[in-house]
Design a protein around this motif. Sequence first.
Motif, PDB file in Angstrom:
ATOM      1  N   TYR A  50       0.738  -1.207  -0.177  1.00 25.31           N
ATOM      2  CA  TYR A  50       0.502  -0.387  -0.036  1.00 25.31           C
ATOM      3  C   TYR A  50       0.729   1.716  -0.385  1.00 25.31           C
ATOM      4  O   TYR A  50       0.969   1.974  -0.631  1.00 25.31           O
ATOM      5  CB  TYR A  50      -0.913   0.072   0.979  1.00 25.31           C
ATOM      6  CG  TYR A  50      -0.300  -0.121   2.285  1.00 25.31           C
ATOM      7  CD1 TYR A  50       0.179   0.683   3.575  1.00 25.31           C
ATOM      8  CD2 TYR A  50      -0.467  -1.706   3.601  1.00 25.31           C
ATOM      9  CE1 TYR A  50       0.590   0.392   4.294  1.00 25.31           C
ATOM     10  CE2 TYR A  50      -0.173  -1.719   4.215  1.00 25.31           C
ATOM     11  CZ  TYR A  50       0.319  -0.635   5.347  1.00 25.31           C
ATOM     12  OH  TYR A  50       1.224  -0.925   5.751  1.00 25.31           O
ATOM     13  N   TRP A  51       2.229   1.325   0.637  1.00 30.69           N
ATOM     14  CA  TRP A  51       3.415   2.184   0.328  1.00 30.69           C
ATOM     15  C   TRP A  51       3.374   2.760  -0.766  1.00 30.69           C
ATOM     16  O   TRP A  51       3.276   3.509  -0.927  1.00 30.69           O
ATOM     17  CB  TRP A  51       3.811   2.819   1.497  1.00 30.69           C
ATOM     18  CG  TRP A  51       3.195   2.741   2.815  1.00 30.69           C
ATOM     19  CD1 TRP A  51       3.033   2.396   4.237  1.00 30.69           C
ATOM     20  CD2 TRP A  51       3.081   3.991   3.193  1.00 30.69           C
ATOM     21  NE1 TRP A  51       2.578   3.238   5.060  1.00 30.69           N
ATOM     22  CE2 TRP A  51       2.679   4.385   4.690  1.00 30.69           C
ATOM     23  CE3 TRP A  51       2.730   5.042   2.208  1.00 30.69           C
ATOM     24  CZ2 TRP A  51       2.174   4.876   4.877  1.00 30.69           C
ATOM     25  CZ3 TRP A  51       2.116   6.486   3.014  1.00 30.69           C
ATOM     26  CH2 TRP A  51       2.004   6.801   4.247  1.00 30.69           C
ATOM     27  N   ALA A  81       0.578   4.207  -2.751  1.00 29.60           N
ATOM     28  CA  ALA A  81       0.965   5.906  -2.716  1.00 29.60           C
ATOM     29  C   ALA A  81       1.759   6.400  -3.436  1.00 29.60           C
ATOM     30  O   ALA A  81       1.699   7.276  -3.717  1.00 29.60           O
ATOM     31  CB  ALA A  81       0.510   5.573  -1.086  1.00 29.60           C
ATOM     32  N   ILE A 101       0.792   6.757  -6.872  1.00 23.97           N
ATOM     33  CA  ILE A 101      -0.476   7.362  -7.736  1.00 23.97           C
ATOM     34  C   ILE A 101       0.086   9.253  -7.008  1.00 23.97           C
ATOM     35  O   ILE A 101      -0.225  10.303  -7.942  1.00 23.97           O
ATOM     36  CB  ILE A 101      -1.630   7.078  -5.962  1.00 23.97           C
ATOM     37  CG1 ILE A 101      -2.274   5.640  -6.718  1.00 23.97           C
ATOM     38  CG2 ILE A 101      -2.347   8.044  -6.422  1.00 23.97           C
ATOM     39  CD1 ILE A 101      -3.183   5.325  -5.937  1.00 23.97           C
ATOM     40  N   ALA A 102       1.209   8.923  -6.219  1.00 21.15           N
ATOM     41  CA  ALA A 102       1.670  10.527  -6.130  1.00 21.15           C
ATOM     42  C   ALA A 102       2.827  10.980  -7.309  1.00 21.15           C
ATOM     43  O   ALA A 102       2.622  12.045  -7.724  1.00 21.15           O
ATOM     44  CB  ALA A 102       2.537  10.458  -4.608  1.00 21.15           C
ATOM     45  N   LYS A 115       6.638   6.814   2.985  1.00 18.49           N
ATOM     46  CA  LYS A 115       6.093   7.708   4.124  1.00 18.49           C
ATOM     47  C   LYS A 115       6.151   8.535   3.579  1.00 18.49           C
ATOM     48  O   LYS A 115       5.427   9.930   3.080  1.00 18.49           O
ATOM     49  CB  LYS A 115       5.710   7.098   5.175  1.00 18.49           C
ATOM     50  CG  LYS A 115       4.924   8.003   6.269  1.00 18.49           C
ATOM     51  CD  LYS A 115       4.820   7.615   7.802  1.00 18.49           C
ATOM     52  CE  LYS A 115       5.865   7.885   8.471  1.00 18.49           C
ATOM     53  NZ  LYS A 115       5.856   7.590   9.306  1.00 18.49           N
ATOM     54  N   THR A 161       6.414  10.390  -0.866  1.00 15.49           N
ATOM     55  CA  THR A 161       5.075  10.084  -1.142  1.00 15.49           C
ATOM     56  C   THR A 161       4.744  11.439  -0.568  1.00 15.49           C
ATOM     57  O   THR A 161       4.224  11.170  -0.987  1.00 15.49           O
ATOM     58  CB  THR A 161       3.998   8.453  -0.694  1.00 15.49           C
ATOM     59  OG1 THR A 161       5.181   7.512  -1.339  1.00 15.49           O
ATOM     60  CG2 THR A 161       2.755   9.345  -0.480  1.00 15.49           C
ATOM     61  N   SER A 209       3.660  14.430  -2.574  1.00 16.09           N
ATOM     62  CA  SER A 209       2.121  15.009  -2.910  1.00 16.09           C
ATOM     63  C   SER A 209       2.145  16.302  -2.643  1.00 16.09           C
ATOM     64  O   SER A 209       0.990  17.321  -3.405  1.00 16.09           O
ATOM     65  CB  SER A 209       1.124  14.442  -1.430  1.00 16.09           C
ATOM     66  OG  SER A 209       1.016  12.954  -1.865  1.00 16.09           O
TER      67      SER A 209
END
Length: 113
Positions: A12-13, A16, A19-20, A80, A83, A87
């Motif tokens: 999931y990281w 993310a 997607i970022a 984290k 991202t 973002s």
Amino acid sequence: MDDKFIPPADWYWWAAFTIANMADVHSTHKAMEYECLYEVNPLLPKRPSLERLVVHKVVTLYPIYHPEFNRYIVTNNDLKWTTALISLVAYHNYKIVKKVKKSPNRCPKVATL
């Protein structure tokens, strides 16, 4: 059990992070629709095409995604923070595009990130 085992990042990281990066490419591409906006990344031209943006992301991120090139274990904490940074860049780009879209006749010379 090995006490030095570092768990790799969860899927999931990675999702993310992906997607970022996609949002960064999209927001920069949208910004390039306005003549007064330009790219500030020194590795890219001031007005990169969508193809150039995608190639840049693929070339720079491929070693991170591909384990043969990456000798470092990418952790959740690594993803984290990167991202979050990417973002914020995409958010900033979208915010500038929204500002310029409201008043395109007064389009200031504003850089994107």
